[in-house]
Design a protein around this motif. Structure first.
Motif, PDB file in Angstrom:
ATOM      1  N   ALA A 192       9.273  27.724   0.467  1.00  0.00           N
ATOM      2  CA  ALA A 192       7.901  27.939   0.007  1.00  0.00           C
ATOM      3  C   ALA A 192       7.016  26.766   0.392  1.00  0.00           C
ATOM      4  CB  ALA A 192       7.876  28.133  -1.506  1.00  0.00           C
ATOM      5  N   MET A 193       5.738  27.058   0.551  1.00  0.00           N
ATOM      6  CA  MET A 193       4.727  26.051   0.803  1.00  0.00           C
ATOM      7  C   MET A 193       3.565  26.249  -0.145  1.00  0.00           C
ATOM      8  SD  MET A 193       2.369  25.341   4.183  1.00  0.00           S
ATOM      9  CE  MET A 193       1.084  26.486   3.651  1.00  0.00           C
ATOM     10  N   ARG A 194       3.009  25.139  -0.631  1.00  0.00           N
ATOM     11  CA  ARG A 194       1.806  25.209  -1.451  1.00  0.00           C
ATOM     12  C   ARG A 194       0.739  24.304  -0.839  1.00  0.00           C
ATOM     13  NH1 ARG A 194       4.082  25.138  -7.738  1.00  0.00           N
ATOM     14  NH2 ARG A 194       5.683  26.750  -7.410  1.00  0.00           N
ATOM     15  N   LEU A 195      -0.477  24.795  -0.865  1.00  0.00           N
ATOM     16  CA  LEU A 195      -1.624  24.052  -0.362  1.00  0.00           C
ATOM     17  C   LEU A 195      -2.434  23.542  -1.542  1.00  0.00           C
ATOM     18  CD1 LEU A 195      -3.622  23.245   1.959  1.00  0.00           C
ATOM     19  CD2 LEU A 195      -4.659  25.507   1.666  1.00  0.00           C
ATOM     20  N   TYR A 196      -2.749  22.227  -1.518  1.00  0.00           N
ATOM     21  CA  TYR A 196      -3.504  21.593  -2.598  1.00  0.00           C
ATOM     22  C   TYR A 196      -4.772  20.954  -2.032  1.00  0.00           C
ATOM     23  CZ  TYR A 196       0.911  21.815  -5.222  1.00  0.00           C
ATOM     24  OH  TYR A 196       2.055  22.228  -5.843  1.00  0.00           O
ATOM     25  N   GLU A 197      -5.779  20.903  -2.856  1.00  0.00           N
ATOM     26  CA  GLU A 197      -6.995  20.155  -2.552  1.00  0.00           C
ATOM     27  C   GLU A 197      -7.227  19.183  -3.696  1.00  0.00           C
ATOM     28  OE1 GLU A 197     -10.081  23.023  -1.902  1.00  0.00           O
ATOM     29  OE2 GLU A 197      -9.259  23.688   0.028  1.00  0.00           O
ATOM     30  N   ARG A 198      -7.015  17.887  -3.399  1.00  0.00           N
ATOM     31  CA  ARG A 198      -7.107  16.812  -4.403  1.00  0.00           C
ATOM     32  C   ARG A 198      -6.295  17.138  -5.656  1.00  0.00           C
ATOM     33  NH1 ARG A 198     -10.268  13.086  -2.325  1.00  0.00           N
ATOM     34  NH2 ARG A 198     -11.947  13.682  -0.906  1.00  0.00           N
ATOM     35  N   GLY A 199      -5.071  17.560  -5.432  1.00  0.00           N
ATOM     36  CA  GLY A 199      -4.139  17.809  -6.521  1.00  0.00           C
ATOM     37  C   GLY A 199      -4.252  19.172  -7.161  1.00  0.00           C
ATOM     38  N   ARG A 200      -5.229  19.963  -6.760  1.00  0.00           N
ATOM     39  CA  ARG A 200      -5.403  21.305  -7.338  1.00  0.00           C
ATOM     40  C   ARG A 200      -4.798  22.333  -6.395  1.00  0.00           C
ATOM     41  NH1 ARG A 200      -8.869  25.479  -6.665  1.00  0.00           N
ATOM     42  NH2 ARG A 200     -10.043  24.280  -5.099  1.00  0.00           N
ATOM     43  N   GLU A 201      -3.882  23.138  -6.920  1.00  0.00           N
ATOM     44  CA  GLU A 201      -3.238  24.142  -6.079  1.00  0.00           C
ATOM     45  C   GLU A 201      -4.237  25.210  -5.656  1.00  0.00           C
ATOM     46  OE1 GLU A 201      -0.025  27.722  -6.478  1.00  0.00           O
ATOM     47  OE2 GLU A 201       0.436  25.885  -7.593  1.00  0.00           O
ATOM     48  N   VAL A 202      -4.236  25.495  -4.360  1.00  0.00           N
ATOM     49  CA  VAL A 202      -5.128  26.506  -3.798  1.00  0.00           C
ATOM     50  C   VAL A 202      -4.369  27.802  -3.526  1.00  0.00           C
ATOM     51  CG1 VAL A 202      -6.610  27.093  -1.828  1.00  0.00           C
ATOM     52  CG2 VAL A 202      -6.657  24.775  -2.792  1.00  0.00           C
ATOM     53  N   THR A 203      -3.179  27.675  -2.933  1.00  0.00           N
ATOM     54  CA  THR A 203      -2.404  28.871  -2.628  1.00  0.00           C
ATOM     55  C   THR A 203      -0.952  28.512  -2.420  1.00  0.00           C
ATOM     56  OG1 THR A 203      -2.369  30.857  -1.224  1.00  0.00           O
ATOM     57  CG2 THR A 203      -2.663  28.755  -0.122  1.00  0.00           C
ATOM     58  N   ARG A 241       0.866  -1.184   0.000  1.00  0.00           N
ATOM     59  CA  ARG A 241       0.000   0.000   0.000  1.00  0.00           C
ATOM     60  C   ARG A 241       0.895   1.223   0.000  1.00  0.00           C
ATOM     61  NH1 ARG A 241      -4.501   1.521   4.647  1.00  0.00           N
ATOM     62  NH2 ARG A 241      -5.347   3.389   3.630  1.00  0.00           N
ATOM     63  N   LEU A 242       0.604   2.165  -0.905  1.00  0.00           N
ATOM     64  CA  LEU A 242       1.458   3.335  -1.072  1.00  0.00           C
ATOM     65  C   LEU A 242       0.631   4.619  -1.076  1.00  0.00           C
ATOM     66  CD1 LEU A 242       3.684   1.903  -3.934  1.00  0.00           C
ATOM     67  CD2 LEU A 242       4.472   2.423  -1.623  1.00  0.00           C
ATOM     68  N   PRO A 243       1.198   5.724  -0.586  1.00  0.00           N
ATOM     69  CA  PRO A 243       0.464   6.995  -0.586  1.00  0.00           C
ATOM     70  C   PRO A 243       0.398   7.599  -1.982  1.00  0.00           C
ATOM     71  CG  PRO A 243       2.693   7.338   0.219  1.00  0.00           C
ATOM     72  CD  PRO A 243       2.540   5.849   0.028  1.00  0.00           C
ATOM     73  N   LEU A 244      -0.646   8.366  -2.202  1.00  0.00           N
ATOM     74  CA  LEU A 244      -0.817   9.128  -3.440  1.00  0.00           C
ATOM     75  C   LEU A 244      -1.103  10.573  -3.042  1.00  0.00           C
ATOM     76  CD1 LEU A 244      -3.023   6.745  -5.617  1.00  0.00           C
ATOM     77  CD2 LEU A 244      -0.583   7.209  -5.878  1.00  0.00           C
ATOM     78  N   PRO A 245      -0.078  11.378  -2.845  1.00  0.00           N
ATOM     79  CA  PRO A 245      -0.286  12.757  -2.374  1.00  0.00           C
ATOM     80  C   PRO A 245      -1.282  13.556  -3.202  1.00  0.00           C
ATOM     81  CG  PRO A 245       2.028  12.193  -2.240  1.00  0.00           C
ATOM     82  CD  PRO A 245       1.355  11.052  -2.947  1.00  0.00           C
ATOM     83  N   ALA A 246      -1.273  13.379  -4.520  1.00  0.00           N
ATOM     84  CA  ALA A 246      -2.168  14.170  -5.380  1.00  0.00           C
ATOM     85  C   ALA A 246      -3.636  13.830  -5.158  1.00  0.00           C
ATOM     86  CB  ALA A 246      -1.803  13.968  -6.848  1.00  0.00           C
ATOM     87  N   LYS A 247      -3.924  12.698  -4.529  1.00  0.00           N
ATOM     88  CA  LYS A 247      -5.309  12.295  -4.271  1.00  0.00           C
ATOM     89  C   LYS A 247      -5.802  12.746  -2.898  1.00  0.00           C
ATOM     90  CE  LYS A 247      -5.634   9.852  -8.114  1.00  0.00           C
ATOM     91  NZ  LYS A 247      -6.551  10.217  -9.221  1.00  0.00           N
ATOM     92  N   GLU A 248      -4.905  13.317  -2.090  1.00  0.00           N
ATOM     93  CA  GLU A 248      -5.280  13.725  -0.746  1.00  0.00           C
ATOM     94  C   GLU A 248      -6.312  14.858  -0.781  1.00  0.00           C
ATOM     95  OE1 GLU A 248      -4.144  12.840   2.515  1.00  0.00           O
ATOM     96  OE2 GLU A 248      -3.396  11.035   1.514  1.00  0.00           O
ATOM     97  N   PRO A 249      -7.323  14.819   0.112  1.00  0.00           N
ATOM     98  CA  PRO A 249      -8.276  15.936   0.180  1.00  0.00           C
ATOM     99  C   PRO A 249      -7.578  17.270   0.418  1.00  0.00           C
ATOM    100  CG  PRO A 249      -9.083  14.070   1.456  1.00  0.00           C
ATOM    101  CD  PRO A 249      -7.679  13.733   1.051  1.00  0.00           C
ATOM    102  N   VAL A 250      -6.590  17.252   1.331  1.00  0.00           N
ATOM    103  CA  VAL A 250      -5.774  18.437   1.590  1.00  0.00           C
ATOM    104  C   VAL A 250      -4.323  18.000   1.703  1.00  0.00           C
ATOM    105  CG1 VAL A 250      -5.255  20.329   3.169  1.00  0.00           C
ATOM    106  CG2 VAL A 250      -7.636  19.653   2.777  1.00  0.00           C
TER     107      VAL A 250
END
Length: 323
Positions: free
Chosen positions: A170-181, A151-160
């Motif tokens: 730098a830090m970027r916040l994503y929601e299900r792979g979509r950059e928010v800020t 079993r492996l993680p999929l960061p791009a699938k994470e809700p946040v």
């Protein structure tokens, strides 16, 4: 020197200058996008090696994980797949080589999913599946490798998801792979990856948010939180493996850390590896130019207006990768 030769040298010099300028103007790869979007879909798990009962002539041979076809030799009955997977803070690459096949129809570059048919076991050949990391793994090493990555993680699938780059501050916040800020951040006062308690370094690794607090703080350094605290479950299993190897913790502690981390809970806070790592604001305004981004005792420091704005968007359980 003849005029024609002189003109030829001028053309070469101009061309060379133009090429150099073009190369220097080539944009650098975006570290965040490179991490989050590998050349082929990342593996979510690896299947075990084919059982001997499945290696008889005519049986279908299937891909061990998501990936893409790297090389094909249909006549020679071989095929190599390239896989990408996440482990701690790294995006890693694995190659699986299949020989002893027939009826191979996949072209080079084709994307495959876990379990995708690759061909059949050839009538007059013996099926062989070899794994290559930085070297070819033995059969025993391959079995252990696959079993530990069922079993492996999929960061791009994470809700946040929060991605934090040490190199880019730098830090970027994503929601299900979509950059928010995206925001600027600072790190511990000492450079390098955190090793032990009190070294003033910031970790590198994959963690989860396990505690949040906003408001007043107590203690001598209360004002340095900037009114916000988002705690991570450092140390994680890879930190614990290192600690076990170095004699900093016991096997029992290592296993407790691994179990708690897998459940996205707080991990051991009293070991020599250290603890108390998270995000917070600061006592006042700061700049990279003035501080070099070296501010805390190991935490990730945000500008207080940024953490104020993002605090509610970062829930407990969210994945955080510091790379």
């Amino acid at each position: 020197m003849s005029s024609s030769l002189f003109r030829f040298l001028v053309v070469l010099l101009t061309l060379g200058t133009s090429l150099s300028a073009s190369a220097s103007n080539t944009p650098a790869a975006d570290a965040f996008e490179t991490y989050l979007n590998p050349p082929a879909p990342a593996a979510d798990s690896f299947e075990p090696l084919p059982a001997p009962s499945r290696a008889t002539p005519g049986n279908e041979v299937r891909a061990l994980a998501h990936g893409r076809v790297e090389t094909v030799d249909a006549k020679g009955g071989s095929l190599t797949l390239e896989h990408f997977y996440y482990e701690n803070h790294e995006l890693l690459r694995l190659r699986t080589q299949y020989t002893g096949l027939e009826a191979v129809t996949l072209p080079t570059g084709a994307l495959v999913t876990r379990g995708h048919p690759l061909g059949r076991v050839a009538a007059k050949s013996q099926l062989s599946v070899t794994l290559h990391t930085t070297k070819a793994l033995s059969a025993a090493e391959a079995r252990a490798f696959l079993q530990s990555r069922a079993r492996l993680p999929l960061p791009a699938k994470e809700p946040v998801l929060l991605l934090v780059s040490h190199t880019n501050y730098a830090m970027r916040l994503y929601e299900r792979g979509r950059e928010v800020t995206r925001v600027e951040v600072g790190f511990g006062q000492a450079e390098g990856r955190k090793q032990v308690r009190g070294d003033n370094r910031t970790p590198m690794g994959m963690y989860h948010v396990v505690q949040k607090h906003r408001g007043s703080f107590t203690g001598a350094y209360a004002e340095y939180y900037g009114g916000h605290w988002i705690r991570l479950n450092y140390p994680n299993p890879w930190d614990a493996d290192r600690g076990l190897t170095q004699g900093l913790i016991t096997r029992e502690v290592r296993d407790r850390i691994a179990r708690a981390w897998a459940e996205r809970k707080a991990t051991e806070a009293s070991t020599r590896l250290g603890s108390g790592i998270g995000f917070h604001g600061w006592v006042g305004p700061w700049t990279l130019e003035e501080t070099g981004g070296r501010l805390s005792w190991g935490c990730v420091v945000m500008h207080t207006p940024d953490i104020t704005a993002l605090y509610e968007k970062i829930p407990e359980g969210a994945m955080v990768v510091l790379f």
